[in-house]
Design a protein around this motif. Structure first.
Motif, PDB file in Angstrom:
ATOM      1  N   GLY A  54      -8.762   7.961   0.417  1.00 41.31           N
ATOM      2  CA  GLY A  54      -9.192   6.602   0.105  1.00 41.31           C
ATOM      3  C   GLY A  54      -8.043   5.731  -0.349  1.00 41.31           C
ATOM      4  O   GLY A  54      -7.920   4.560   0.059  1.00 41.31           O
ATOM      5  N   LEU A  55      -7.163   6.281  -1.189  1.00 42.96           N
ATOM      6  CA  LEU A  55      -5.990   5.520  -1.647  1.00 42.96           C
ATOM      7  C   LEU A  55      -5.019   5.274  -0.494  1.00 42.96           C
ATOM      8  O   LEU A  55      -4.453   4.182  -0.366  1.00 42.96           O
ATOM      9  CB  LEU A  55      -5.291   6.281  -2.771  1.00 42.96           C
ATOM     10  CG  LEU A  55      -6.045   6.346  -4.102  1.00 42.96           C
ATOM     11  CD1 LEU A  55      -5.367   7.312  -5.065  1.00 42.96           C
ATOM     12  CD2 LEU A  55      -6.141   4.957  -4.736  1.00 42.96           C
ATOM     13  N   ARG A  56      -4.835   6.274   0.346  1.00 47.62           N
ATOM     14  CA  ARG A  56      -3.956   6.091   1.504  1.00 47.62           C
ATOM     15  C   ARG A  56      -4.476   4.988   2.406  1.00 47.62           C
ATOM     16  O   ARG A  56      -3.706   4.146   2.899  1.00 47.62           O
ATOM     17  CB  ARG A  56      -3.854   7.395   2.297  1.00 47.62           C
ATOM     18  CG  ARG A  56      -2.959   7.312   3.532  1.00 47.62           C
ATOM     19  CD  ARG A  56      -3.104   8.580   4.363  1.00 47.62           C
ATOM     20  NE  ARG A  56      -2.190   8.615   5.506  1.00 47.62           N
ATOM     21  CZ  ARG A  56      -2.425   8.084   6.702  1.00 47.62           C
ATOM     22  NH1 ARG A  56      -3.585   7.434   6.909  1.00 47.62           N
ATOM     23  NH2 ARG A  56      -1.543   8.186   7.685  1.00 47.62           N
ATOM     24  N   ALA A  57      -5.787   4.970   2.630  1.00 48.06           N
ATOM     25  CA  ALA A  57      -6.371   3.951   3.501  1.00 48.06           C
ATOM     26  C   ALA A  57      -6.124   2.551   2.955  1.00 48.06           C
ATOM     27  O   ALA A  57      -5.814   1.623   3.719  1.00 48.06           O
ATOM     28  CB  ALA A  57      -7.866   4.195   3.665  1.00 48.06           C
ATOM     29  N   LEU A  58      -6.247   2.366   1.650  1.00 49.07           N
ATOM     30  CA  LEU A  58      -6.005   1.048   1.057  1.00 49.07           C
ATOM     31  C   LEU A  58      -4.574   0.587   1.311  1.00 49.07           C
ATOM     32  O   LEU A  58      -4.332  -0.594   1.610  1.00 49.07           O
ATOM     33  CB  LEU A  58      -6.275   1.085  -0.444  1.00 49.07           C
ATOM     34  CG  LEU A  58      -7.735   1.223  -0.885  1.00 49.07           C
ATOM     35  CD1 LEU A  58      -7.812   1.372  -2.397  1.00 49.07           C
ATOM     36  CD2 LEU A  58      -8.557   0.029  -0.423  1.00 49.07           C
ATOM     37  N   LEU A  59      -3.627   1.504   1.193  1.00 51.11           N
ATOM     38  CA  LEU A  59      -2.224   1.152   1.428  1.00 51.11           C
ATOM     39  C   LEU A  59      -2.000   0.749   2.884  1.00 51.11           C
ATOM     40  O   LEU A  59      -1.337  -0.256   3.168  1.00 51.11           O
ATOM     41  CB  LEU A  59      -1.332   2.340   1.064  1.00 51.11           C
ATOM     42  CG  LEU A  59      -1.228   2.654  -0.430  1.00 51.11           C
ATOM     43  CD1 LEU A  59      -0.667   4.063  -0.644  1.00 51.11           C
ATOM     44  CD2 LEU A  59      -0.360   1.627  -1.141  1.00 51.11           C
ATOM     45  N   VAL A  60      -2.562   1.521   3.802  1.00 48.43           N
ATOM     46  CA  VAL A  60      -2.379   1.215   5.230  1.00 48.43           C
ATOM     47  C   VAL A  60      -3.098  -0.074   5.603  1.00 48.43           C
ATOM     48  O   VAL A  60      -2.555  -0.926   6.325  1.00 48.43           O
ATOM     49  CB  VAL A  60      -2.873   2.382   6.102  1.00 48.43           C
ATOM     50  CG1 VAL A  60      -2.731   2.036   7.584  1.00 48.43           C
ATOM     51  CG2 VAL A  60      -2.099   3.662   5.789  1.00 48.43           C
ATOM     52  N   GLN A  61      -4.321  -0.264   5.115  1.00 46.13           N
ATOM     53  CA  GLN A  61      -5.100  -1.456   5.450  1.00 46.13           C
ATOM     54  C   GLN A  61      -4.423  -2.741   4.999  1.00 46.13           C
ATOM     55  O   GLN A  61      -4.609  -3.795   5.613  1.00 46.13           O
ATOM     56  CB  GLN A  61      -6.492  -1.348   4.837  1.00 46.13           C
ATOM     57  CG  GLN A  61      -7.388  -0.339   5.524  1.00 46.13           C
ATOM     58  CD  GLN A  61      -8.658  -0.056   4.752  1.00 46.13           C
ATOM     59  OE1 GLN A  61      -8.937  -0.693   3.737  1.00 46.13           O
ATOM     60  NE2 GLN A  61      -9.439   0.917   5.212  1.00 46.13           N
ATOM     61  N   SER A  62      -3.617  -2.655   3.945  1.00 42.71           N
ATOM     62  CA  SER A  62      -2.952  -3.859   3.432  1.00 42.71           C
ATOM     63  C   SER A  62      -1.939  -4.427   4.413  1.00 42.71           C
ATOM     64  O   SER A  62      -1.471  -5.562   4.235  1.00 42.71           O
ATOM     65  CB  SER A  62      -2.265  -3.562   2.098  1.00 42.71           C
ATOM     66  OG  SER A  62      -1.121  -2.733   2.278  1.00 42.71           O
ATOM     67  N   LEU A  63      -1.596  -3.665   5.452  1.00 42.71           N
ATOM     68  CA  LEU A  63      -0.625  -4.147   6.433  1.00 42.71           C
ATOM     69  C   LEU A  63      -1.220  -5.164   7.404  1.00 42.71           C
ATOM     70  O   LEU A  63      -0.483  -5.836   8.113  1.00 42.71           O
ATOM     71  CB  LEU A  63      -0.059  -2.975   7.249  1.00 42.71           C
ATOM     72  CG  LEU A  63       0.748  -1.929   6.475  1.00 42.71           C
ATOM     73  CD1 LEU A  63       1.213  -0.838   7.423  1.00 42.71           C
ATOM     74  CD2 LEU A  63       1.928  -2.565   5.772  1.00 42.71           C
ATOM     75  N   HIS A  64      -2.553  -5.261   7.428  1.00 46.32           N
ATOM     76  CA  HIS A  64      -3.169  -6.237   8.334  1.00 46.32           C
ATOM     77  C   HIS A  64      -3.474  -7.504   7.536  1.00 46.32           C
ATOM     78  O   HIS A  64      -4.292  -7.490   6.623  1.00 46.32           O
ATOM     79  CB  HIS A  64      -4.453  -5.682   8.945  1.00 46.32           C
ATOM     80  CG  HIS A  64      -4.879  -6.412  10.179  1.00 46.32           C
ATOM     81  ND1 HIS A  64      -5.259  -7.750  10.165  1.00 46.32           N
ATOM     82  CD2 HIS A  64      -4.963  -6.008  11.477  1.00 46.32           C
ATOM     83  CE1 HIS A  64      -5.566  -8.124  11.392  1.00 46.32           C
ATOM     84  NE2 HIS A  64      -5.390  -7.096  12.206  1.00 46.32           N
ATOM     85  N   PRO A  65      -2.833  -8.626   7.860  1.00 49.65           N
ATOM     86  CA  PRO A  65      -2.974  -9.837   7.036  1.00 49.65           C
ATOM     87  C   PRO A  65      -4.396 -10.374   6.951  1.00 49.65           C
ATOM     88  O   PRO A  65      -4.754 -10.990   5.948  1.00 49.65           O
ATOM     89  CB  PRO A  65      -2.039 -10.847   7.724  1.00 49.65           C
ATOM     90  CG  PRO A  65      -1.790 -10.302   9.088  1.00 49.65           C
ATOM     91  CD  PRO A  65      -1.897  -8.825   8.985  1.00 49.65           C
ATOM     92  N   LEU A  66      -5.221 -10.161   7.976  1.00 51.00           N
ATOM     93  CA  LEU A  66      -6.592 -10.658   7.903  1.00 51.00           C
ATOM     94  C   LEU A  66      -7.462  -9.744   7.051  1.00 51.00           C
ATOM     95  O   LEU A  66      -8.344 -10.214   6.328  1.00 51.00           O
ATOM     96  CB  LEU A  66      -7.183 -10.775   9.316  1.00 51.00           C
ATOM     97  CG  LEU A  66      -6.440 -11.720  10.272  1.00 51.00           C
ATOM     98  CD1 LEU A  66      -7.210 -11.857  11.582  1.00 51.00           C
ATOM     99  CD2 LEU A  66      -6.249 -13.094   9.632  1.00 51.00           C
ATOM    100  N   ALA A  67      -7.215  -8.450   7.110  1.00 52.28           N
ATOM    101  CA  ALA A  67      -7.975  -7.516   6.275  1.00 52.28           C
ATOM    102  C   ALA A  67      -7.647  -7.716   4.804  1.00 52.28           C
ATOM    103  O   ALA A  67      -8.543  -7.733   3.950  1.00 52.28           O
ATOM    104  CB  ALA A  67      -7.682  -6.077   6.699  1.00 52.28           C
ATOM    105  N   VAL A  68      -6.368  -7.878   4.499  1.00 56.51           N
ATOM    106  CA  VAL A  68      -5.973  -8.026   3.095  1.00 56.51           C
ATOM    107  C   VAL A  68      -6.432  -9.374   2.542  1.00 56.51           C
ATOM    108  O   VAL A  68      -6.729  -9.495   1.346  1.00 56.51           O
ATOM    109  CB  VAL A  68      -4.449  -7.833   2.939  1.00 56.51           C
ATOM    110  CG1 VAL A  68      -3.674  -9.070   3.386  1.00 56.51           C
ATOM    111  CG2 VAL A  68      -4.092  -7.493   1.502  1.00 56.51           C
TER     112      VAL A  68
END
Length: 287
Positions: A54-68
């Motif tokens: 779950g923590l890894r996913a948050l870090l990776v997801q932050s790379l998409h500007p629309l998701a973040v």
């Protein structure tokens, strides 16, 4: 020892789910659900190792500007740092271990929430949490992270073909959430994630999320365990993600310090929490 185990388990559950009571889904039929005994979803999500995922996913997801952008605009993560963890845990509990009715109710609630999450990102582009393309990014990063964490930190090795089974089973959940054509094999998952590469970048919102994840305001009792689990999550990131986020992480430190510490911590958490109630109940049905 039983009193100690119960006391520690209650503290762990407060951190993970917001309540000291152990969530339990009662099924009249062990197979009345989106997943059941013998499924890859039960094998993966029945292990606390997925916390690292779950923590890894948050870090990776932050790379998409629309998701973040959606997280920054609509989440109260700064005031309630564990709230997202609690909501994700509750959702997965309902979807993976609940009945069909439990799962559908949880999925409908998430879809209604997504309808309200829309706005304009800092680069001027519009975003919507219900956008199938954006849902695909979130779905794929989550299941890849959960799978990787189960493989690296789980209690037992997984049989050949488990990755394909897990991705295919989770595709059903993704479809119900609104993901168009979710991947159904490990190879398709890798291909789908690779297709997002041109869209990824690190903006100021991603850096703010990273700073928060590195130094969240947590209860004292949770700080050391969280640091270990976050280190484990960073240790599982692909090199290009670390480079984009500007995270310097030694693989030697991971192998010598982080990995053993996380293994010990997760073993202690398993002991404190005891056997997974739904899996234990289903096992007793077949004895």
């Amino acid at each position: 020892m039983r009193r100690l185990q119960n006391g520690v388990g209650a503290r762990v559950r407060v951190v993970l789910s917001g309540s000291s009571d152990r969530p339990h889904h009662t099924r009249a039929d062990p197979f009345d659900g989106l997943a059941g005994p013998g499924s890859a979803m039960w094998v993966v999500h029945g292990d606390v190792a997925t916390i690292v995922g779950g923590l890894r996913a948050l870090l990776v997801q932050s790379l998409h500007p629309l998701a973040v952008a959606g997280v920054v605009d609509y989440s109260d993560y700064r005031q309630d740092p564990l709230g997202r963890l609690h909501r994700t845990a509750a959702f997965l509990g309902d979807v993976v271990f609940g009945s069909v009715n439990d799962a559908n109710r949880a999925i409908d609630a998430v879809k209604k929430m997504h309808q309200k999450v829309n706005g304009v990102a800092p680069d001027g582009r519009s975003y919507a949490a219900s956008d199938p393309h954006l849902l695909s990014w979130v779905h794929c990063t989550l299941i890849e992270s959960f799978w990787q964490s189960r493989v690296r930190y789980g209690t037992s090795p997984l049989p050949p073909g488990s990755a394909d089974r897990y991705v295919a089973e989770m595709a059903g959940v993704g479809h119900l959430l609104g993901v168009e054509d979710p991947p159904t094999s490990a190879a398709e998952l890798t291909s789908r994630l690779t297709s997002f590469m041109p869209e990824l970048e690190v903006n100021h919102q991603a850096r703010d999320i990273l700073r928060f994840l590195l130094w969240p305001k947590l209860p004292f009792v949770a700080r050391v365990p969280y640091t270990i689990l976050l280190g484990a999550a960073i240790g599982m990131l692909p090199e290009f993600v670390c480079q984009m986020l500007g995270v310097r992480f030694s693989r030697n430190v991971d192998l010598i310090l982080v990995y053993p510490s996380a293994k010990i911590l997760l073993r202690m958490m398993r002991w404190a929490l005891g056997p997974h109630p739904e899996i234990s109940a289903a096992d007793s049905e077949f004895q």
